[in-house]
Structure formats: structure tokens, C-alpha cells
Write a protein that holds these residues in place. Structure first.
Motif, short mmCIF file in Angstrom:
data_model
loop_
_atom_site.label_atom_id
_atom_site.label_comp_id
_atom_site.label_asym_id
_atom_site.label_seq_id
_atom_site.Cartn_x
_atom_site.Cartn_y
_atom_site.Cartn_z
N ILE A 98 0.91 -1.20 0.04
CA ILE A 98 -0.37 0.20 0.22
C ILE A 98 0.74 1.18 0.07
O ILE A 98 0.78 1.66 -0.44
N THR A 99 1.99 1.30 1.09
CA THR A 99 2.90 2.42 0.75
C THR A 99 3.67 2.82 -0.22
O THR A 99 3.42 3.22 -0.82
N ASP A 100 3.71 1.59 -1.12
CA ASP A 100 4.50 1.21 -2.02
C ASP A 100 3.76 2.23 -3.24
O ASP A 100 4.41 3.35 -3.87
N LYS A 158 -6.51 -4.80 11.13
CA LYS A 158 -6.29 -3.33 12.26
C LYS A 158 -5.32 -2.71 11.64
O LYS A 158 -5.07 -0.85 11.63
N PHE A 159 -3.96 -3.00 11.00
CA PHE A 159 -2.86 -2.21 10.31
C PHE A 159 -3.06 -1.95 9.31
O PHE A 159 -2.31 -0.75 8.88
N VAL A 160 -3.88 -1.99 8.45
CA VAL A 160 -4.23 -1.51 6.86
C VAL A 160 -4.93 -0.16 7.32
O VAL A 160 -4.58 1.05 6.92
N GLU A 211 -3.13 6.99 8.35
CA GLU A 211 -2.05 8.23 8.40
C GLU A 211 -2.33 8.40 6.62
O GLU A 211 -2.15 9.79 6.81
N LEU A 212 -2.76 8.10 5.87
CA LEU A 212 -3.07 8.36 4.23
C LEU A 212 -4.03 9.11 3.63
O LEU A 212 -4.33 9.42 2.77
N ASN A 213 -5.13 9.07 4.74
CA ASN A 213 -6.24 10.09 4.26
C ASN A 213 -7.04 8.81 3.49
O ASN A 213 -7.74 9.82 2.72
N ILE A 214 -6.94 7.87 3.76
CA ILE A 214 -8.23 6.54 2.33
C ILE A 214 -9.35 6.02 3.32
O ILE A 214 -9.26 5.62 4.41
#
Length: 295
Positions: free
Chosen positions: A178-180, A201-203, A209-212
Motif C-alpha cells: 500500500i505504501t509503495d 487493524k494495521f491496514v 495516516e494516508l487519509n484513505i
């Protein structure tokens, strides 16, 4: 009786079955689930629908062996039958209610973990059939337990496979992919994540943080499937919800994952169920036959 038209092992401990269930196939939607029983005394097992064919009257389920009930199911063969195959249950995916032209304007990301790939597939397929492409990340611990790759590849706009041990596809957790993708300049209007509770949970921690905006399916915590036992009780945005009745899909950024996962561990013991009955008071559901919540 509901005849099994096809049964096969996808990977060790994960099984695929196509079941003749005409009434369920006629009305089910992506995101919903069924409850199956192998015989009249068997355990009720809720399973999210993996696929359906309205013309043939079939519903496809995928399950992982995690207990006695699913262990017994794993021995069923083509030609055998389920005693009960009840559904569709739960609320359909929010996507099927949205305007298709508006959906075409959105960039959608699916994140599937392990056996969670099965309930992701019908949603991606539905979008594909309506001319909407979505990016899909499928994660597994290792290559040998990856499922439905070819099927997903046929309906996804872009498919990204990742394994924790780097044995196939990208190396690392789904969160790294996702970050990539975001760092590569991809923008997403919504993320749908389905898999183990810890993965979701971690997704959600990352997508917040990414505002998605992120939707999760809490099918992993369902037991009874009708709202009676209370095992799938979860707090969403400060309100008590039940995954099988109010969901299984919820706003992932509002789900209290820590509480849900801790509660599931406590619920496994008689002492824990008694503790929860006392702690939750009037909002605690009885009816499971174990906790005596309504006695």
C-alpha cells in the motif's frame, strides 16, 4: 439437501466447494454470507460467499480448517451434500448500492489477506462486470498458501501479490505494498480490506495516516450468524454493533480492533463468557447456549 457439485483442496487446509443452492444464488450479493450445516446435529458455520452463478443456481464457498466443524467439512467430496445452506445473510457490500457511473470515477483499492481473498473476489468481479477496474493486493504468508490468483487476475484492473517471506511476488506485508503504491503516485478514494483481524487493524492504521476511507469485513469473528450469540459484538464509532446482523462490512477507521480481538480471546472460555456477561450488562447477548446470558 444441497448437493456439492465440485470440491477441491486449494492449498493445505483451505478448501473450495461449488454448491447447488438455487434460492441463495438467485438473491445473494457480494459481501453477504451463508450458514452451512453438514447434518442436523452439526455446528452452524458462517461462510462469506466467494462466487455465485444465478443461471446455474450455484454458490461457491471457500473455507479454512480451524476447528472440528470445518475439519469434518474438509472431508466432503463432489456428490456429497450439506443438510443446511442458509442465506444470503448480512448486508451486501456498500459498492453494489452506489451509482455505477459515480463508481467509475473512483479509484478503488482492495487488500486481501490469506483466506480473505475469497470474499474479496466477488466484489472485484462485480466491479469488473460493470466496467469498473480496481487495484487488488493479495497477501499470504508464503507462496504455498496463496489462493485464487488466476481468478483474481482475470477481474482485477491491476493485481499485486505479496508474500511475507518473499517466496513469491513482492516481499513483505500488504501494508508495505500500500505504501509503495501511494509513494508511486497512486491516489485511492476508498480501500476495502478483508483478512485476519490483525491485518485489517494495521491496514486501517496506515490508511488513516494516508487519509484513505477504508471498509473492512468482520466475517472472521462471526459464530452464530444471526445476532443471537453475541460473539461478533464489536464497537464501531463508539456504538455496539454485531458483525453478522449490522455488517459484516464496517467503516474500518471506526472499528475498535483491540477490543474486538481481546474479546474474542476471552469469549473462548466459560469464565470469560461469564465475565463479559457481567461487564456488558443489558447489551450482552445470550442465546449461544454457553454463556447463559438470558438465563
Amino acid at each position: 439437501m444441497y448437493k456439492i457439485l465440485e470440491a477441491k483442496e486449494l492449498t493445505p487446509n483451505i478448501y473450495y466447494m461449488v454448491v447447488e443452492a438455487k434460492r441463495v444464488a438467485r438473491s445473494c450479493q457480494p459481501g453477504q454470507f451463508v450458514i452451512v450445516r453438514t447434518d442436523e446435529r452439526a455446528e452452524r458455520i458462517p461462510l462469506t460467499i466467494c462466487d455465485y452463478d444465478r443461471e446455474k443456481g450455484t454458490v461457491t464457498i471457500v473455507f479454512q480448517v480451524v476447528g472440528a466443524g470445518t475439519e469434518f467439512m474438509s472431508h466432503l467430496k463432489t456428490g456429497d451434500a450439506f443438510h443446511d445452506f442458509v442465506g444470503p445473510l448480512g448486508q451486501p457490500s456498500e459498492l453494489v448500492h452506489e451509482d455505477k457511473e459515480e463508481l467509475k470515477k473512483k479509484k478503488i483499492l482492495f487488500v486481501a489477506g490469506g483466506v480473505g481473498t475469497a470474499p474479496v473476489y466477488p466484489q472485484v468481479k462485480w466491479l469488473h462486470e460493470n466496467g469498473i477496474d480496481a487495484d487488488v493486493i493479495v497477501g499470504a504468508k508464503t507462496k504455498s498458501i496463496l489462493i485464487l490468483e488466476k481468478e483474481m487476475e482475470a477481474v482485477a484492473g491491476r493485481l499485486f501479490v505479496t508474500t511475507d517471506d518473499g517466496s513469491y511476488g513482492r516481499s513483505g506485508m500488504v501494508t508495505q505494498t500500500i505504501t509503495d503504491l501511494v509513494n508511486e503516485g497512486n491516489h485511492y478514494d476508498v480501500c476495502i480490506a478483508i483478512g485476519p483481524m490483525i491485518m485489517m487493524k494495521f491496514v486501517c492504521k496506515l490508511t488513516k495516516e494516508l487519509n484513505i476511507p477504508t471498509v473492512v469485513s468482520l466475517n472472521p469473528i462471526m459464530v452464530d450468524g444471526t445476532g443471537m450469540c453475541g460473539a461478533c459484538r464489536v464497537t464501531v464509532g463508539g456504538e455496539v454493533k454485531f458483525a453478522c446482523v449490522d455488517g459484516p462490512e464496517f467503516d474500518g477507521l471506526q472499528v475498535n480492533f483491540d477490543e474486538a480481538m481481546q474479546r474474542q480471546q476471552i469469549y473462548k472460555t466459560a469464565e470469560g463468557r461469564a465475565y463479559l456477561a457481567a461487564k456488558e450488562g443489558a447489551t450482552h447477548h445470550g442465546g449461544c447456549g454457553n454463556c447463559g446470558g438470558n438465563d
